[in-house]
Enzyme design. Structure first.
Site, PDB file in Angstrom:
ATOM      1  N   ILE A   1       0.818  -1.210   0.000  1.00 24.38           N
ATOM      2  CA  ILE A   1       0.000   0.000   0.000  1.00 24.38           C
ATOM      3  C   ILE A   1       0.860   1.271   0.000  1.00 24.38           C
ATOM      4  O   ILE A   1       0.393   2.340  -0.403  1.00 24.38           O
ATOM      5  CB  ILE A   1      -0.972  -0.030   1.214  1.00 24.38           C
ATOM      6  CG1 ILE A   1      -2.187   0.831   0.971  1.00 24.38           C
ATOM      7  CG2 ILE A   1      -0.277   0.323   2.507  1.00 24.38           C
ATOM      8  CD1 ILE A   1      -3.329   0.571   1.937  1.00 24.38           C
TER       9      ILE A   1
ATOM     10  N   ASN B   1      11.166  -9.426   6.949  1.00 24.69           N
ATOM     11  CA  ASN B   1      11.443  -8.944   8.301  1.00 24.69           C
ATOM     12  C   ASN B   1      10.795  -9.883   9.322  1.00 24.69           C
ATOM     13  O   ASN B   1       9.708 -10.405   9.075  1.00 24.69           O
ATOM     14  CB  ASN B   1      10.894  -7.528   8.487  1.00 24.69           C
ATOM     15  CG  ASN B   1      11.556  -6.520   7.564  1.00 24.69           C
ATOM     16  OD1 ASN B   1      12.771  -6.561   7.363  1.00 24.69           O
ATOM     17  ND2 ASN B   1      10.781  -5.617   6.980  1.00 24.69           N
TER      18      ASN B   1
ATOM     19  N   HIS C   1       5.472 -12.239   5.420  1.00 26.05           N
ATOM     20  CA  HIS C   1       5.386 -11.643   4.086  1.00 26.05           C
ATOM     21  C   HIS C   1       6.785 -11.404   3.565  1.00 26.05           C
ATOM     22  O   HIS C   1       7.663 -10.992   4.303  1.00 26.05           O
ATOM     23  CB  HIS C   1       4.581 -10.329   4.088  1.00 26.05           C
ATOM     24  CG  HIS C   1       5.003  -9.351   5.131  1.00 26.05           C
ATOM     25  ND1 HIS C   1       4.693  -9.507   6.470  1.00 26.05           N
ATOM     26  CD2 HIS C   1       5.726  -8.207   5.050  1.00 26.05           C
ATOM     27  CE1 HIS C   1       5.190  -8.497   7.164  1.00 26.05           C
ATOM     28  NE2 HIS C   1       5.847  -7.687   6.321  1.00 26.05           N
TER      29      HIS C   1
HETATM   30  P1  AMP Z   1       6.927  -5.058   7.544  1.00 21.93           P
HETATM   31  O1  AMP Z   1       7.486  -3.823   8.189  1.00 21.93           O
HETATM   32  O2  AMP Z   1       7.986  -5.936   6.929  1.00 21.93           O
HETATM   33  O3  AMP Z   1       6.013  -5.820   8.481  1.00 21.93           O
HETATM   34  O4  AMP Z   1       6.075  -4.568   6.312  1.00 21.93           O
HETATM   35  C1  AMP Z   1       4.690  -4.356   6.346  1.00 21.93           C
HETATM   36  C2  AMP Z   1       4.285  -3.796   5.012  1.00 21.93           C
HETATM   37  O5  AMP Z   1       2.901  -3.934   4.869  1.00 21.93           O
HETATM   38  C3  AMP Z   1       4.627  -2.316   4.809  1.00 21.93           C
HETATM   39  O6  AMP Z   1       5.469  -2.160   3.668  1.00 21.93           O
HETATM   40  C4  AMP Z   1       3.252  -1.667   4.594  1.00 21.93           C
HETATM   41  O7  AMP Z   1       3.281  -0.624   3.659  1.00 21.93           O
HETATM   42  C5  AMP Z   1       2.439  -2.852   4.106  1.00 21.93           C
HETATM   43  N1  AMP Z   1       0.994  -2.755   4.336  1.00 21.93           N
HETATM   44  C6  AMP Z   1       0.361  -2.440   5.494  1.00 21.93           C
HETATM   45  N2  AMP Z   1      -0.970  -2.488   5.330  1.00 21.93           N
HETATM   46  C7  AMP Z   1      -1.182  -2.861   4.046  1.00 21.93           C
HETATM   47  C8  AMP Z   1      -2.354  -3.100   3.263  1.00 21.93           C
HETATM   48  N3  AMP Z   1      -3.589  -2.961   3.777  1.00 21.93           N
HETATM   49  N4  AMP Z   1      -2.194  -3.463   1.965  1.00 21.93           N
HETATM   50  C9  AMP Z   1      -0.968  -3.602   1.442  1.00 21.93           C
HETATM   51  N5  AMP Z   1       0.178  -3.416   2.130  1.00 21.93           N
HETATM   52  C10 AMP Z   1       0.074  -3.035   3.410  1.00 21.93           C
END
Ligand code: AMP
Length: 126
Positions: A36, A96, A109
């Site tokens: 996002i 991460n 992820h």
């Molecule tokens: P992390 O810090 O590795 O847990 O990354 C989490 C990621 O999820 C970040 O890059 C956010 O921008 C992404 N994110 C959070 N909410 C959403 C969402 N609803 N749709 C897509 N990506 C998201």
């Protein structure tokens, strides 16, 4: 100690269809969707559909079918985004985990980042 999975995390909600996403690819075991807040021209998140908090959790407890599907989906996403070394300039893959890994969403992820030079792998923030 066992892994704890919080099924109220945002990616669990995406998997249940409670929150929309921009899907890139979906299989029986895996979902790939656009981040996002993209940090590169290509920024796709690939997640298993099963309740795994981190890569180490997934690698230890997922079925062979889930692991194979996850890895193959990452490959297909890289190909679809044109970032493989067969047809592009490469990418960075990040997973991460936990506090030290600065993981915000506690559902495994893998970030696929490409389309620009990524710079050095790690910078110190402390
Ligand atoms: P992390 O810090 O590795 O847990 O990354 C989490 C990621 O999820 C970040 O890059 C956010 O921008 C992404 N994110 C959070 N909410 C959403 C969402 N609803 N749709 C897509 N990506 C998201």
């Amino acid at each position: 100690m066992a892994y704890a999975y919080d099924d109220q995390n945002i990616f669990a909600k995406i998997l249940r269809g409670e929150i929309p996403n921009t899907t890139v690819l979906e299989t029986d075991h895996t979902l790939a969707f656009r981040d996002i807040e993209p940090q590169a021209p290509t920024h796709v998140l690939v997640i298993p559909k099963g309740p795994y908090v981190s890569f180490d959790h997934f690698a230890a407890d997922a079925t062979d079918a889930e692991v194979i599907d996850f890895v193959r989906t990452i490959s297909k996403v890289c190909k679809a985004e044109g970032v493989t070394l067969a047809d592009g300039d490469g990418f960075r893959m990040i997973a991460n985990a936990g506090k030290h890994g600065v993981q915000d969403v506690p559902h495994l992820h893998v970030h696929i980042l490409g389309g620009r030079h990524m710079g050095r792998m790690v910078s110190r923030t402390d």
